[in-house]
Design an enzyme around this catalytic site. Sequence first.
Site, mmCIF file in Angstrom:
data_model
loop_
_atom_site.group_PDB
_atom_site.id
_atom_site.type_symbol
_atom_site.label_atom_id
_atom_site.label_comp_id
_atom_site.label_asym_id
_atom_site.label_seq_id
_atom_site.Cartn_x
_atom_site.Cartn_y
_atom_site.Cartn_z
ATOM 1 N N ARG A 96 0.841 -1.196 0.000
ATOM 2 C CA ARG A 96 0.000 0.000 0.000
ATOM 3 C C ARG A 96 0.881 1.253 0.000
ATOM 4 O O ARG A 96 1.975 1.238 0.535
ATOM 5 C CB ARG A 96 -0.887 0.032 1.256
ATOM 6 C CG ARG A 96 -2.101 -0.884 1.189
ATOM 7 C CD ARG A 96 -2.981 -0.735 2.420
ATOM 8 N NE ARG A 96 -2.338 -1.207 3.612
ATOM 9 C CZ ARG A 96 -1.759 -0.449 4.527
ATOM 10 N NH1 ARG A 96 -1.767 0.873 4.400
ATOM 11 N NH2 ARG A 96 -1.173 -0.968 5.580
ATOM 12 N N TYR A 246 -1.544 -3.474 -6.619
ATOM 13 C CA TYR A 246 -1.265 -4.262 -5.424
ATOM 14 C C TYR A 246 -2.315 -4.148 -4.325
ATOM 15 O O TYR A 246 -2.658 -3.047 -3.890
ATOM 16 C CB TYR A 246 0.100 -3.868 -4.822
ATOM 17 C CG TYR A 246 0.645 -5.004 -3.999
ATOM 18 C CD1 TYR A 246 1.366 -6.032 -4.604
ATOM 19 C CD2 TYR A 246 0.367 -5.106 -2.648
ATOM 20 C CE1 TYR A 246 1.811 -7.109 -3.871
ATOM 21 C CE2 TYR A 246 0.814 -6.188 -1.919
ATOM 22 C CZ TYR A 246 1.546 -7.182 -2.530
ATOM 23 O OH TYR A 246 1.965 -8.257 -1.808
ATOM 24 N N LYS A 255 -9.612 -2.184 1.819
ATOM 25 C CA LYS A 255 -9.372 -1.027 2.690
ATOM 26 C C LYS A 255 -10.175 0.194 2.228
ATOM 27 O O LYS A 255 -10.697 0.947 3.042
ATOM 28 C CB LYS A 255 -7.876 -0.704 2.731
ATOM 29 C CG LYS A 255 -7.030 -1.863 3.251
ATOM 30 C CD LYS A 255 -7.382 -2.208 4.672
ATOM 31 C CE LYS A 255 -7.092 -3.621 5.082
ATOM 32 N NZ LYS A 255 -5.824 -3.981 5.582
ATOM 33 N N HIS A 275 -10.595 -2.348 11.493
ATOM 34 C CA HIS A 275 -9.496 -3.217 11.016
ATOM 35 C C HIS A 275 -9.324 -4.349 12.046
ATOM 36 O O HIS A 275 -8.379 -4.336 12.825
ATOM 37 C CB HIS A 275 -8.240 -2.363 10.905
ATOM 38 C CG HIS A 275 -7.117 -2.993 10.152
ATOM 39 N ND1 HIS A 275 -5.809 -2.561 10.260
ATOM 40 C CD2 HIS A 275 -7.075 -4.025 9.272
ATOM 41 C CE1 HIS A 275 -5.028 -3.283 9.476
ATOM 42 N NE2 HIS A 275 -5.766 -4.177 8.873
ATOM 43 N N SER A 297 -1.340 -3.480 10.388
ATOM 44 C CA SER A 297 -0.995 -4.390 9.303
ATOM 45 C C SER A 297 0.270 -5.183 9.642
ATOM 46 O O SER A 297 1.230 -4.636 10.176
ATOM 47 C CB SER A 297 -0.760 -3.580 8.033
ATOM 48 O OG SER A 297 -1.925 -2.849 7.728
ATOM 49 N N CYS A 299 0.752 -7.428 11.891
ATOM 50 C CA CYS A 299 1.019 -7.564 13.328
ATOM 51 C C CYS A 299 0.279 -8.733 13.959
ATOM 52 O O CYS A 299 0.166 -8.803 15.182
ATOM 53 C CB CYS A 299 0.666 -6.275 14.049
ATOM 54 S SG CYS A 299 1.820 -4.947 13.668
ATOM 55 N N THR A 302 -4.226 -12.338 11.111
ATOM 56 C CA THR A 302 -4.513 -13.609 10.441
ATOM 57 C C THR A 302 -4.060 -14.776 11.317
ATOM 58 O O THR A 302 -4.770 -15.778 11.460
ATOM 59 C CB THR A 302 -3.812 -13.656 9.065
ATOM 60 O OG1 THR A 302 -4.281 -12.550 8.305
ATOM 61 C CG2 THR A 302 -4.110 -14.954 8.332
ATOM 62 N N ASP A 322 -9.426 -9.738 8.911
ATOM 63 C CA ASP A 322 -8.890 -8.395 8.647
ATOM 64 C C ASP A 322 -9.871 -7.252 8.922
ATOM 65 O O ASP A 322 -9.457 -6.203 9.368
ATOM 66 C CB ASP A 322 -8.407 -8.305 7.195
ATOM 67 C CG ASP A 322 -7.445 -7.142 6.956
ATOM 68 O OD1 ASP A 322 -6.461 -7.023 7.709
ATOM 69 O OD2 ASP A 322 -7.680 -6.360 6.023
ATOM 70 N N ARG A 419 2.103 -12.041 -0.452
ATOM 71 C CA ARG A 419 0.786 -12.411 0.100
ATOM 72 C C ARG A 419 0.201 -13.637 -0.584
ATOM 73 O O ARG A 419 0.434 -13.885 -1.761
ATOM 74 C CB ARG A 419 -0.188 -11.240 -0.096
ATOM 75 C CG ARG A 419 0.245 -9.943 0.576
ATOM 76 C CD ARG A 419 -0.583 -9.610 1.769
ATOM 77 N NE ARG A 419 0.011 -8.566 2.588
ATOM 78 C CZ ARG A 419 -0.524 -8.168 3.742
ATOM 79 N NH1 ARG A 419 -1.632 -8.723 4.202
ATOM 80 N NH2 ARG A 419 0.062 -7.236 4.456
HETATM 81 P P1 GTP Z 1 -2.334 -7.701 7.536
HETATM 82 O O1 GTP Z 1 -2.836 -8.733 6.611
HETATM 83 O O2 GTP Z 1 -1.281 -6.843 6.938
HETATM 84 O O3 GTP Z 1 -3.424 -6.864 8.120
HETATM 85 O O4 GTP Z 1 -1.524 -8.457 8.721
HETATM 86 P P2 GTP Z 1 -2.008 -9.312 9.983
HETATM 87 O O5 GTP Z 1 -2.298 -8.384 11.116
HETATM 88 O O6 GTP Z 1 -3.064 -10.261 9.593
HETATM 89 O O7 GTP Z 1 -0.662 -10.082 10.380
HETATM 90 P P3 GTP Z 1 -0.269 -11.640 10.239
HETATM 91 O O8 GTP Z 1 -1.118 -12.519 11.104
HETATM 92 O O9 GTP Z 1 -0.212 -11.979 8.806
HETATM 93 O O10 GTP Z 1 1.192 -11.626 10.853
HETATM 94 C C1 GTP Z 1 2.219 -10.861 10.305
HETATM 95 C C2 GTP Z 1 3.550 -11.302 10.815
HETATM 96 O O11 GTP Z 1 3.562 -11.331 12.250
HETATM 97 C C3 GTP Z 1 3.944 -12.697 10.352
HETATM 98 O O12 GTP Z 1 5.264 -12.676 9.903
HETATM 99 C C4 GTP Z 1 3.810 -13.548 11.583
HETATM 100 O O13 GTP Z 1 4.729 -14.595 11.582
HETATM 101 C C5 GTP Z 1 4.062 -12.565 12.733
HETATM 102 N N1 GTP Z 1 3.293 -12.963 13.935
HETATM 103 C C6 GTP Z 1 1.962 -13.203 13.985
HETATM 104 N N2 GTP Z 1 1.580 -13.586 15.234
HETATM 105 C C7 GTP Z 1 2.698 -13.574 15.992
HETATM 106 C C8 GTP Z 1 2.953 -13.861 17.374
HETATM 107 O O14 GTP Z 1 2.064 -14.215 18.158
HETATM 108 N N3 GTP Z 1 4.246 -13.716 17.803
HETATM 109 C C9 GTP Z 1 5.248 -13.318 16.954
HETATM 110 N N4 GTP Z 1 6.469 -13.205 17.453
HETATM 111 N N5 GTP Z 1 5.039 -13.049 15.644
HETATM 112 C C10 GTP Z 1 3.788 -13.165 15.167
HETATM 113 C C1 SPV Z 2 -3.009 -4.447 5.359
HETATM 114 O O1 SPV Z 2 -2.020 -3.818 4.951
HETATM 115 O O2 SPV Z 2 -3.551 -4.185 6.466
HETATM 116 C C2 SPV Z 2 -3.557 -5.563 4.576
HETATM 117 C C3 SPV Z 2 -3.009 -5.800 3.239
HETATM 118 O O3 SPV Z 2 -4.471 -6.226 5.032
HETATM 119 S S1 SPV Z 2 -3.666 -4.727 2.025
HETATM 120 O O4 SPV Z 2 -4.788 -5.407 1.385
HETATM 121 O O5 SPV Z 2 -2.602 -4.487 1.043
HETATM 122 O O6 SPV Z 2 -4.113 -3.519 2.636
HETATM 123 MN MN MN Z 3 -4.942 -5.699 7.193
#
Ligand code: GTP
Ligand code: SPV
Ligand code: MN
Length: 636
Positions: A96, A246, A255, A275, A297, A299, A302, A322, A419
């Site tokens: 983004r 993207y 978003k 979010h 994002s 963090c 998922t 999300d 992704r």
């Molecule tokens: P967006 O799709 O961008 O909104 O991201 P998200 O908030 O869904 O994050 P996601 O669950 O994809 O995690 C992103 C990164 O954080 C990955 O590299 C994970 O491995 C890491 N991660 C997720 N949960 C944990 C956790 O409990 N501990 C640690 N140390 N890392 C984590």
């Molecule tokens: C985020 O960045 O919080 C996402 C990926 O979930 S995107 O669809 O690129 O915004």
């Molecule tokens: Mn997101």
Amino acid sequence: MEDINVPFVEVHYVSIQKLGDIPVIKGDFHSLPNTVQKWVAQMVQLCTPRGVYICDGSEEEADMVTHKLLERGTLTKLEKYENNYICWTDPRDVARVESKTFIVTDEKYASVPHSREGAKCVLGIWMSPDEMKKELDDRLPGCMAGRMLYVIPFSMGPIGSPLSKIGVQVTDSNYVLLSMRIMTRVSSEIWSHLKHDEEFVKCLHSMGCPRPHAQKVVNNWPCNPEKTIIVHFPDIRKVISYGSGYGGNSLLGKKCFALRIAGRIAYDEGWFAEHMLIMSITNPKGEEKFIAASFPSACGKTNLAMLMPAMPGYSIKCVGDDIAWMRFDKETGELRAINPEAGFFGVAPGTNMKTNPNAMLTCMKNSIFTNVGETADGGFFWEGLEDETPPGTEILSWTGERYKLGEDKTKKSSHPNARFCCPARQCPIIHSKWEDPAGVPISAIIFGGRRPEGVPLVIEAFDWKHGVFLASQLKSETTAAAEHTGKQVMHDPFAMRPFVGYNFGRYIQHWLDFEKDPKNKLPKIFHVNWFRLDENNKFLWPGFGDNIRVLDWIIRRTNGEDIADLSPVGLLPKKGSINLDGLSVDWDKLLSIPKDYWLSDIEETYKWLDDQMGDDLPQEIREQIEKQKQRLVEAK
Ligand code: GTP
Ligand code: SPV
Ligand code: MN
């Protein structure tokens, strides 16, 4: 505000339907609702594509588009699986772009808060309609020359649910069409719902690469990074996105619509567009509770939404990963949430059978992988899959480099924001009610961020106001999901800094106002931090499946169990009240509240909130800050 850039055109048709000189290649234009016909005709006249293709959501349509993309080389089939494809973008188009994302309203302060003089507002970028008209006039006319314009009818939320909203996206990217088919509900059924209710969100997307190409196209991924712009018109429920293919820049249901436009609708109508993931936790007694959780994002949303509980007897079901749309039920006062999306657009690196087996199993078929590596036997690969891939496996990286796994540790297969895009219905733990039009009842709301220092594993807010304050002071280390570089802890109130479509002060006030209706059953609010580091920069908390231990404590608190102690910054778990069986963690380090850190943090936060929002910062938040400061000063 007047709709800009859209002169009205007459529709002429001979034997084959035509819009002006431009043929309708597929679909019956005249069967579309009148409002859609009018808008699409205007878009066609403006963008001058070579043809118009009205999508119906069918499998044949997907096959046709997939075939085209394979032929052109934008997609490659991953032979190891059923109907899985890989795609590499132009390396300049990988995330983004917050700096090029705008909100346009007649009045500036409808979009952004009254920042203090000298402070650079980072809670949205406003542009006036006149200025934006110039920007768009410079980009849109003829932007689809030589390309097909796809008309995509889609529903955010189950088709026909009273909580759902309809959008129509026109795009010249068939990659976007394929991804929209996964992330939203694309169907010709949408048109019949529109006839009765004419409101729909108008989404225009173009890669900004008319033919003949003015620039070299890299990786068969047309885009226009110099001129990328993502524009929201919340007053007229419209989005225009130009130059990027993207994720959040181009899948406009996500978003742009489900957060920025829907957030504004939610403000007007009295609900929330957030979010947040939505999940359920069933304890060993068989009691099920739903929670919503908001992290910035990349963090951990998922991962949390699909976690494999490390404690026996617990089970998790996923509703969404999300975005959550939530409203208080007028009758029962419960907060009910739906996931407006139909798929997961998840961060690939770090995902594996240990950290998130459910995500892995979800994307074994019918999925698209962007900017990951490919193994010689037609599998996907990314950082984090080393233990599941034989050493010596030949990898082709997203930048086109070949190497053997394990031989050169400096080689990277994937972009950090690579992704997977997969249908939510394929998730092994998708909740049976994930498409329930009535939504699911939320018992707790969790906020969190990447906080390497000072912030304990979990904090419970004293009450709703304090919870809204906790969310307002949310900060997190930057990630690769947007264009920020370097690791810095940034403010990201409510994990919504990049996603609010109106004045952030009003957004916070909107949250506070839900307390005024005594019928509303306000969920408890929590703050978690999985990312605190020790002195050797190692995580103090194992995270992932072990996060169930914290969720269990949170659920028990919603049941009123006496397992919390007062602290100056909120309620903390009593020692021993979080089940740590089988773990060796340093409880005192994990839960400590260093007074100096918190005192300087709250000063910094107050200054930041005041600089950013000025007089729009709600008085109740100022009071919360003063009270918290006082508690900290008085603490031992
Ligand atoms: P967006 O799709 O961008 O909104 O991201 P998200 O908030 O869904 O994050 P996601 O669950 O994809 O995690 C992103 C990164 O954080 C990955 O590299 C994970 O491995 C890491 N991660 C997720 N949960 C944990 C956790 O409990 N501990 C640690 N140390 N890392 C984590
Ligand atoms: C985020 O960045 O919080 C996402 C990926 O979930 S995107 O669809 O690129 O915004
Ligand atoms: Mn997101």
